[in-house]
Structure formats: structure tokens, C-alpha cells
Write an enzyme that holds these catalytic residues in place. Structure first.
Site, PDB file in Angstrom:
ATOM      1  N   ARG A  84       7.393 -14.542   5.938  1.00  0.00           N
ATOM      2  CA  ARG A  84       8.119 -13.426   5.338  1.00  0.00           C
ATOM      3  C   ARG A  84       8.184 -12.292   6.359  1.00  0.00           C
ATOM      4  NH1 ARG A  84       6.027  -8.753   1.867  1.00  0.00           N
ATOM      5  NH2 ARG A  84       7.975  -7.705   1.426  1.00  0.00           N
ATOM      6  N   HIS A 129      12.465  -2.987   4.441  1.00  0.00           N
ATOM      7  CA  HIS A 129      11.037  -2.646   4.430  1.00  0.00           C
ATOM      8  C   HIS A 129      10.870  -1.274   5.107  1.00  0.00           C
ATOM      9  CE1 HIS A 129       6.828  -4.587   4.086  1.00  0.00           C
ATOM     10  NE2 HIS A 129       6.609  -3.342   4.471  1.00  0.00           N
ATOM     11  N   GLU A 174       8.278  -2.753  -2.026  1.00  0.00           N
ATOM     12  CA  GLU A 174       7.508  -1.645  -2.607  1.00  0.00           C
ATOM     13  C   GLU A 174       8.309  -0.362  -2.795  1.00  0.00           C
ATOM     14  OE1 GLU A 174       3.776  -1.116  -0.636  1.00  0.00           O
ATOM     15  OE2 GLU A 174       3.089  -3.105  -1.193  1.00  0.00           O
ATOM     16  N   ASN A 314       3.145  -7.580  -4.771  1.00  0.00           N
ATOM     17  CA  ASN A 314       2.115  -7.247  -3.783  1.00  0.00           C
ATOM     18  C   ASN A 314       0.922  -6.653  -4.505  1.00  0.00           C
ATOM     19  OD1 ASN A 314       4.075  -7.846  -1.912  1.00  0.00           O
ATOM     20  ND2 ASN A 314       4.212  -5.783  -1.043  1.00  0.00           N
ATOM     21  N   TYR A 316      -3.276  -5.448  -3.608  1.00  0.00           N
ATOM     22  CA  TYR A 316      -4.438  -5.372  -2.728  1.00  0.00           C
ATOM     23  C   TYR A 316      -5.696  -4.957  -3.463  1.00  0.00           C
ATOM     24  CZ  TYR A 316      -1.210  -5.559   1.236  1.00  0.00           C
ATOM     25  OH  TYR A 316      -0.261  -5.955   2.135  1.00  0.00           O
ATOM     26  N   GLU A 383       2.452 -10.201  -0.871  1.00  0.00           N
ATOM     27  CA  GLU A 383       1.461  -9.617   0.031  1.00  0.00           C
ATOM     28  C   GLU A 383       0.109  -9.548  -0.663  1.00  0.00           C
ATOM     29  OE1 GLU A 383       2.269  -5.740   1.788  1.00  0.00           O
ATOM     30  OE2 GLU A 383       4.351  -6.317   2.119  1.00  0.00           O
TER      31      GLU A 383
HETATM   32  C1  GBH Z   1       1.919  -2.641   1.839  1.00  0.00           C
HETATM   33  O1  GBH Z   1       1.688  -1.372   1.397  1.00  0.00           O
HETATM   34  C2  GBH Z   1       3.118  -2.619   2.719  1.00  0.00           C
HETATM   35  O2  GBH Z   1       4.149  -3.413   2.188  1.00  0.00           O
HETATM   36  C3  GBH Z   1       2.825  -3.014   4.120  1.00  0.00           C
HETATM   37  O3  GBH Z   1       3.847  -2.601   4.945  1.00  0.00           O
HETATM   38  C4  GBH Z   1       1.478  -2.467   4.519  1.00  0.00           C
HETATM   39  O4  GBH Z   1       1.209  -2.661   5.865  1.00  0.00           O
HETATM   40  C5  GBH Z   1       0.444  -3.161   3.699  1.00  0.00           C
HETATM   41  O5  GBH Z   1       0.746  -3.137   2.346  1.00  0.00           O
HETATM   42  C6  GBH Z   1      -0.961  -2.629   3.907  1.00  0.00           C
HETATM   43  O6  GBH Z   1      -1.050  -1.303   3.553  1.00  0.00           O
HETATM   44  O7  GBH Z   1      -3.194   4.555  -5.867  1.00  0.00           O
HETATM   45  O8  GBH Z   1      -2.270   6.476  -4.786  1.00  0.00           O
HETATM   46  O9  GBH Z   1      -4.312   5.503  -3.942  1.00  0.00           O
HETATM   47  C7  GBH Z   1       0.668  -1.296   0.433  1.00  0.00           C
HETATM   48  C8  GBH Z   1       0.488   0.112   0.164  1.00  0.00           C
HETATM   49  C9  GBH Z   1      -1.027   1.651  -0.469  1.00  0.00           C
HETATM   50  C10 GBH Z   1       0.115   0.402  -2.186  1.00  0.00           C
HETATM   51  C11 GBH Z   1      -1.948   2.192  -1.466  1.00  0.00           C
HETATM   52  C12 GBH Z   1      -0.819   0.980  -3.203  1.00  0.00           C
HETATM   53  C13 GBH Z   1      -2.232   2.854  -3.707  1.00  0.00           C
HETATM   54  C14 GBH Z   1      -2.089   4.309  -3.534  1.00  0.00           C
HETATM   55  N1  GBH Z   1      -0.463   0.390  -0.861  1.00  0.00           N
HETATM   56  N2  GBH Z   1      -1.321   2.251  -2.744  1.00  0.00           N
HETATM   57  S1  GBH Z   1      -3.032   5.268  -4.611  1.00  0.00           S
END
Ligand code: GBH
Length: 483
Positions: A84, A129, A174, A314, A316, A383
Site C-alpha cells: 500500500r 495521503h 485518515e 487504521n 494504533y 495500518e
Molecule cells: C497514521 O497516522 C498515518 O496514516 C501515517 O502517515 C503515520 O505515519 C502513521 O499513522 C504513524 O503515525 O487522540 O488526539 O491523541 C496516525 C495518526 C495520530 C491517529 C494520533 C490518532 C490520536 C490523536 N494517529 N491520533 S489524540
């Protein structure tokens, strides 16, 4: 907290596919080569370098523009089914407008796709993106309705250039980061601070742009090319801090404001009811004549509803949510409209990114929630990954993370019948992590940013992931902490 003690015994079905992801601005470099135009991340990093760790930028990044053949070999080493990646709009259309295709830029992705196919790796393409051509920002960027047609024409250009080989398209990556961080709090390009109006207007334009691109594909390409298209929307899992009904309601509201904001329109044609109500009520108290949340006409609702073949997802991390008494009427903002307290449990294990806490059960709960509230759609995990600061090759924490998240996904498939069909690791290699520059490393492969060769080296997680893909199951011996 160790997450490896309850590894799923299930296996990944034969139709399940694995991949790895990157994005153009984060890896390509060659920011002004071969006719590429300037985009908002070029502008943001060059003019506001103090807002990026160590004044870093993506001018060279991983130099994937010149090293794509090496990148494909890394993917091959992993044994993934697909890659991707995203396309840099200003490489294809230097001004953003669909008047003239830049041949060299178009050729770069032709070459990359050809190399992938020659190695039996499917190209999965993200159309946007985050790197908007700067001339389109000059007319207001995603706050301008004109972007709907311009984006759809850009998408059409890509379908005609690459659609014979690309069968999986993602319009936006996103959207909440684009609209909230770009137009609300200004942490990401273009760096605007319009907390009460920017995010909503931006989202409105994005959703219409997505729908138009979907229809362009449907009407002109789908039959001949036979591909599928969706959007990539991210969210943490939001867990109620207690079982108190008000906390439960607050957690659900947070999911609706962050994820439903985009997916609700795609599935049902309009924003979540709770969002419509809250923004309208607060706008009125603040003295606005109409809600700060724009409205879709009934024609638009029909046009937007159902514009996806799958949902890209996505995730995390996970957060806890507590009820928050109605915020005072003062400065209009998206956060006050949502009106919840969001925090993390300090005992959870952490990655290098300040928002990344390791909570594998969160992804399972999120997948179940999507299944039951959004009509059991096909879900592609687009992701998921773990960051550290040192980029160590002995990345056992990353292995633990991937293993425990994959385990939770496996159980969601087998025990809850969620239609997850693909998993994508973020990221193929260490890269430019937006405002954190090169200080947070997500790669399966290490990249030496000190060397002009940008040498890539496999971390231990490469062996781990290759093993999972090959055996289609999780193996306790993969993790150091268990051996
Ligand atoms: C993704 O962003 C992106 O698609 C990618 O480009 C990036 O490199 C990757 O992930 C790693 O960061 O609840 O206000 O504390 C993920 C970005 C950032 C989304 C934190 C959720 C929570 C913010 N994430 N966010 S908060």
C-alpha cells in the site's frame, strides 16, 4: 502488561492477505525533481521548520523515488501479498489542476507498479495521503467546494493511467487528521487554526470528493477494470472509563465524532445524529445563524450513501473516555462540541509516539463495533504498527505489538465473524513521521538517514512478519519475551 499470554490459536484463512504500507511524502524524497510541483508539506516544512522536530523535512526522506527497486526487494523479502503506497498528486499534476500530466511523474508510478507485478506483489493505491498541491491551497484547499471536481478529475487521471493494474483504491487516508489537525488545531499542513469551523467544512468537501471519485470509477472504469474502492478512516478504540451510563455514552459519542463523522455518511448518507444535534445546539447558543456543521441536501445524501466497496481501517491505540459536563459556551470548537474527557491508562505499555499505547484488545472491540453498527462491511486493516526512538534492529517490542494485535484480529475474524480480509503493517521502513520528523520510527526495515545511500536493513520484526505470512499463524517462539 504483557500481551503475549493469550495468543490466538486460529489460523489466517487462505483468502486473507498481508501487506505493508508507506506514503509518498514520507518516503519518496525528490521533492522538486522531474517536474514535480510544490505541495503543502513541502511548503509547511520549508516555511515552518520550527514546527517539525529537528527542522526535518521530506526533501530526501528514504529516497524511494530513486530506490523503488530496492523497496520492492524488501517487500519480497517479507513475502507480502500487496504494497500500500500513495501517489504524490503534484508529481502527476504539478499544479494540481487536471490540465497537463507530468510524464516523468506518471512514469515513476508505472515503473513501481511494473516492478511490483513482476515480483507478484499487488499494488494498493492511496490517492491522497495529505500532500495537496500548493496551488490548490492558494484557493482555500479543502475549504473550497471546487476541490470536489478537481479531486475527482485527479482520481480519473489515476484510474486511466494505472487502473489496468491497480484493483484496490483508497481515496483519502485518515480524513480526521487532514481536517482536524490541518484546519482545526494547525499541527499538520496547511497549519490553519479554525477550531470551530475548519474541520467541519473540510470534512464536508472531502466526503463529497470521495463520493464523486467513487462515482467516476463506477461509471467509467469499474466494468472494464474490475477494481474496488474505499476510504481509510482511523480511530483509537474508545473505552468507557467506568460502566457508568454517562461514561458509556461519552465513549460512544467520541467514536461517532471521530470515526462516524466520515463513515456514517458513506454508509447511511449523513453525519451521526448525535453530531448533528450537538453542533447545531452549541452553534445556536454561540449566536450562529446556522449550524457550524454543514448540511447535505437530500440529493447529496443519496449520492454519498453506499460509496464504498470496503472500509479501510487504521488503528494504533486505545483511549479511555469519561463524561464531561457540557463545556461552557465560549470559543466554538470541535472538541467542545464532542465534549468528552479522553485519556490513557498510565500503566499501559507505550511506543515512542506520545499517543501510542499498546492495547491489543482495543482493535478487536473496534472491529466488532464496526461490524454491528455499520452493516457488517468488508474491512481492510490498512495500518497498524509500533514506534520506537532508537530504530533498533532487535525490535522485540515491535514484534510483541504486532503479534498481540494480529492475535486480537484473528479472534475477531473467527470468534465474532468480522469480515476483516487484509492486514497492513505500518510501515515498510522508517520514514518521515510528520511533525515528529525522523524521531519516531515505525519501520520493519531500518533506514540509515545519516548515509546518502539511505541504506535499508532488516529488523528482527521482518523475520517475525515473514513467518506469520508463511505459516498463517502466530507462533509463541517468535517473540523473545516468550522464548
Ligand atoms: C497514521 O497516522 C498515518 O496514516 C501515517 O502517515 C503515520 O505515519 C502513521 O499513522 C504513524 O503515525 O487522540 O488526539 O491523541 C496516525 C495518526 C495520530 C491517529 C494520533 C490518532 C490520536 C490523536 N494517529 N491520533 S489524540
Amino acid at each position: 502488561l504483557r500481551n503475549t499470554n493469550a495468543l490466538s490459536n486460529h489460523t489466517f484463512p487462505t483468502w486473507f492477505k498481508f501487506g505493508a504500507a508507506t506514503a509518498s511524502y514520507q518516503v519518496e524524497g525528490a521533492w522538486n525533481e522531474d517536474g514535480k510541483g510544490e505541495n503543502i508539506w513541502d511548503r509547511f516544512t520549508h516555511r515552518n521548520s520550527s514546527r517539525i522536530k529537528n527542522h526535518a523535512n521530506g526533501d530526501v526522506a528514504c529516497d524511494s523515488y530513486h530506490k523503488y527497486k530496492q523497496d520492492v526487494q524488501l517487500l519480497k523479502q517479507l513475502g507480502v501479498d500487496f504494497y500500500r503506497f500513495s501517489i504524490s498528486w503534484s508529481r502527476i499534476l504539478p499544479t494540481g489542476y487536471p490540465d497537463q500530466v507530468n510524464k516523468a511523474g506518471a512514469q515513476y508510478y508505472k515503473n513501481l507498479i511494473k516492478e511490483l507485478k513482476a515480483n507478484n506483489i499487488e499494488p494498493y493505491v492511496t490517492i491522497y495521503h495529505w500532500d495537496l498541491p500548493q496551488p490548490l491551497q492558494e484557493i482555500g484547499g479543502w475549504l473550497n467546494d471546487k476541490l470536489v471536481d478537481i479531486f475527482a478529475e485527479y482520481a480519473r487521471t489515476l484510474f486511466s493511467l494505472y487502473g489496468n493494474d491497480v484493483k484496490h483504491w483508497f481515496t483519502f487516508n485518515e480524513p480526521r487528521q487532514i481536517c482536524y489537525e490541518g484546519y482545526g488545531i494547525g499541527e499538520k499542513a496547511p497549519g490553519l487554526k479554525l477550531p470551530g469551523t475548519g474541520p467541519y467544512k473540510c470534512a464536508h468537501v472531502l466526503i463529497k470528493s470521495h463520493a464523486k471519485a467513487y462515482h467516476v470509477y463506477q461509471e467509467n472504469f469499474k466494468e472494464k477494470q474490475g477494481g474496488k474502492l474505499g476510504m481509510v478512516v482511523d480511530t483509537d478504540w474508545y473505552e468507557p472509563a467506568t460502566s457508568h451510563p454517562l461514561d458509556r455514552e461519552a465513549a460512544e459519542r467520541t467514536l461517532q465524532f471521530r470515526w462516524g463523522w466520515y463513515v456514517h455518511p458513506l454508509v447511511f448518507g449523513n453525519y451521526p445524529k448525535i453530531m448533528i444535534e450537538r453542533v447545531a445546539r452549541r452553534s445556536k447558543l454561540e449566536g450562529f445563524e446556522v449550524s457550524r456543521l454543514p448540511t447535505f441536501t437530500s440529493e447529496e445524501i443519496n449520492y454519498i450513501k453506499g460509496t464504498f466497496d470496503f472500509l479501510g481501517f487504521n488503528q494504533y491505540s486505545t483511549s479511555l473516555v469519561k463524561h464531561r459536563p457540557e463545556p461552557e459556551i465560549g470559543i466554538p470548537s470541535y472538541d467542545n462540541d464532542m465534549g468528552t474527557f479522553i485519556y490513557r491508562d498510565p500503566t499501559w505499555e507505550r511506543g515512542a509516539s506520545d499517543w501510542l499505547y499498546v492495547v491489543p484488545w482495543g482493535i478487536g472491540k473496534a472491529l466488532k463495533w464496526i461490524k454491528s453498527n455499520y452493516g457488517d462491511p468488508e474491512i481492510i486493516v490498512t495500518e497498524n504498527g509500533f514506534s520506537d526512538h532508537d530504530g533498533t534492529l532487535e525490535d522485540y517490542k515491535r514484534i510483541d505489538y504486532l503479534q498481540s494485535y494480529l492475535s486480537s484480529i484473528l479472534d475477531a475474524i473467527h470468534e465474532d465473524g468480522v469480515k476483516v480480509t487484509r492486514y497492513t503493517a505500518w510501515s515498510l521502513m522508517d520514514n518521515f513521521e510528520w511533525y515528529s520528523g525522523y524521531t519516531e520510527k515505525f519501520g520493519l526495515f531500518h533506514v540509515d538517514f545519516q548515509s546518502k545511500h539511505r541504506t535499508r536493513k532488516a529488523k528482527k520484526s521482518v523475520d517475525f512478519y515473514r513467518n506469520v505470512i508463511k505459516s498463517r499463524k502466530l507462533n509463541k517462539c517468535n517473540s523473545k519475551t516468550d522464548s
